[in-house]
Write a protein that holds these residues in place. Structure first.
Motif, PDB file in Angstrom:
ATOM      1  N   ARG A 186      -2.736  -2.028  -9.936  1.00  0.00           N
ATOM      2  CA  ARG A 186      -3.312  -1.514  -8.693  1.00  0.00           C
ATOM      3  C   ARG A 186      -4.691  -2.108  -8.462  1.00  0.00           C
ATOM      4  O   ARG A 186      -5.397  -2.456  -9.402  1.00  0.00           O
ATOM      5  CB  ARG A 186      -3.399   0.010  -8.702  1.00  0.00           C
ATOM      6  CG  ARG A 186      -4.490   0.564  -9.577  1.00  0.00           C
ATOM      7  CD  ARG A 186      -4.762   2.037  -9.298  1.00  0.00           C
ATOM      8  NE  ARG A 186      -5.832   2.513 -10.137  1.00  0.00           N
ATOM      9  CZ  ARG A 186      -7.121   2.473  -9.802  1.00  0.00           C
ATOM     10  NH1 ARG A 186      -7.493   2.012  -8.641  1.00  0.00           N
ATOM     11  NH2 ARG A 186      -8.037   2.913 -10.639  1.00  0.00           N
ATOM     12  N   ARG A 229       0.857  -1.195   0.000  1.00  0.00           N
ATOM     13  CA  ARG A 229       0.000   0.000   0.000  1.00  0.00           C
ATOM     14  C   ARG A 229       0.887   1.237   0.000  1.00  0.00           C
ATOM     15  O   ARG A 229       1.837   1.330   0.774  1.00  0.00           O
ATOM     16  CB  ARG A 229      -0.890   0.008   1.235  1.00  0.00           C
ATOM     17  CG  ARG A 229      -1.833   1.209   1.308  1.00  0.00           C
ATOM     18  CD  ARG A 229      -2.708   1.196   2.553  1.00  0.00           C
ATOM     19  NE  ARG A 229      -3.321  -0.083   2.804  1.00  0.00           N
ATOM     20  CZ  ARG A 229      -4.425  -0.553   2.213  1.00  0.00           C
ATOM     21  NH1 ARG A 229      -5.028   0.191   1.313  1.00  0.00           N
ATOM     22  NH2 ARG A 229      -4.920  -1.717   2.527  1.00  0.00           N
ATOM     23  N   ILE A 230       0.568   2.176  -0.868  1.00  0.00           N
ATOM     24  CA  ILE A 230       1.307   3.435  -0.905  1.00  0.00           C
ATOM     25  C   ILE A 230       0.846   4.266   0.283  1.00  0.00           C
ATOM     26  O   ILE A 230      -0.326   4.620   0.392  1.00  0.00           O
ATOM     27  CB  ILE A 230       1.079   4.185  -2.228  1.00  0.00           C
ATOM     28  CG1 ILE A 230       1.609   3.346  -3.388  1.00  0.00           C
ATOM     29  CG2 ILE A 230       1.745   5.563  -2.187  1.00  0.00           C
ATOM     30  CD1 ILE A 230       1.332   3.923  -4.754  1.00  0.00           C
ATOM     31  N   ILE A 234       6.136   2.616   0.058  1.00  0.00           N
ATOM     32  CA  ILE A 234       5.177   1.518  -0.017  1.00  0.00           C
ATOM     33  C   ILE A 234       5.349   0.639   1.203  1.00  0.00           C
ATOM     34  O   ILE A 234       6.463   0.207   1.520  1.00  0.00           O
ATOM     35  CB  ILE A 234       5.390   0.710  -1.315  1.00  0.00           C
ATOM     36  CG1 ILE A 234       5.148   1.616  -2.519  1.00  0.00           C
ATOM     37  CG2 ILE A 234       4.495  -0.521  -1.343  1.00  0.00           C
ATOM     38  CD1 ILE A 234       5.459   0.990  -3.845  1.00  0.00           C
TER      39      ILE A 234
END
Length: 142
Positions: free
Chosen positions: A95, A47-48, A64
């Motif tokens: 994504r 997950r960013i 990330i």
């Protein structure tokens, strides 16, 4: 289960999956790159959690948070991974779709506006630098 699609543009909150080359620990600080051929590949899903836009070189950098990783030298869960945007996009990054894609669009617009502001600030700095340079040259002529 949510589907993954190719990510043309990433933002905070995106869950991304990509494959990257893995190198020995021979990292060259001068060139900011690994030396030698890759020893293999690893797949990373994460997950960013943070992104920044460097005003000096006009580059996005993403942090990330690794959710899982497999392959050569896998990364542990929750490991923070810093990666340049140009490199992230080069990996055919996919994504996961958001529950609310409209919320994602807000994040993207905010990211793009910060990038535009940084670019215009850089242009203003460069113009000012050229103006000072011209004044200095003018003074040395006199």
């Amino acid at each position: 289960m949510k589907r993954f699609s190719y990510a043309g543009d990433a933002c905070i909150g995106d869950v991304v999956m990509f494959q990257q080359n893995v190198y020995y620990d021979q990292f060259n600080l001068a060139s900011r790159s690994a030396s030698g051929p890759p020893i293999g590949k690893r797949i990373v899903t994460g997950r960013i959690i943070k992104e920044s836009y460097g005003s000096a070189k006009q580059q996005h950098t993403f942090t990330i948070e690794v959710l899982w990783s497999k392959g050569e030298k896998p990364l542990p869960p929750l490991h923070p991974l810093l990666i340049k945007g140009r490199n992230l996009y080069r990996f055919d990054t996919m994504r996961q779709r958001w529950e609310d894609e409209a919320e994602r669009q807000k994040n993207l617009m905010e990211k793009h506006s910060r990038g535009s502001l940084a670019r215009s600030d850089r242009e203003a700095r460069l113009r000012e630098k050229e103006r000072r340079k011209a004044l200095k040259a003018e003074r040395t002529v006199l």
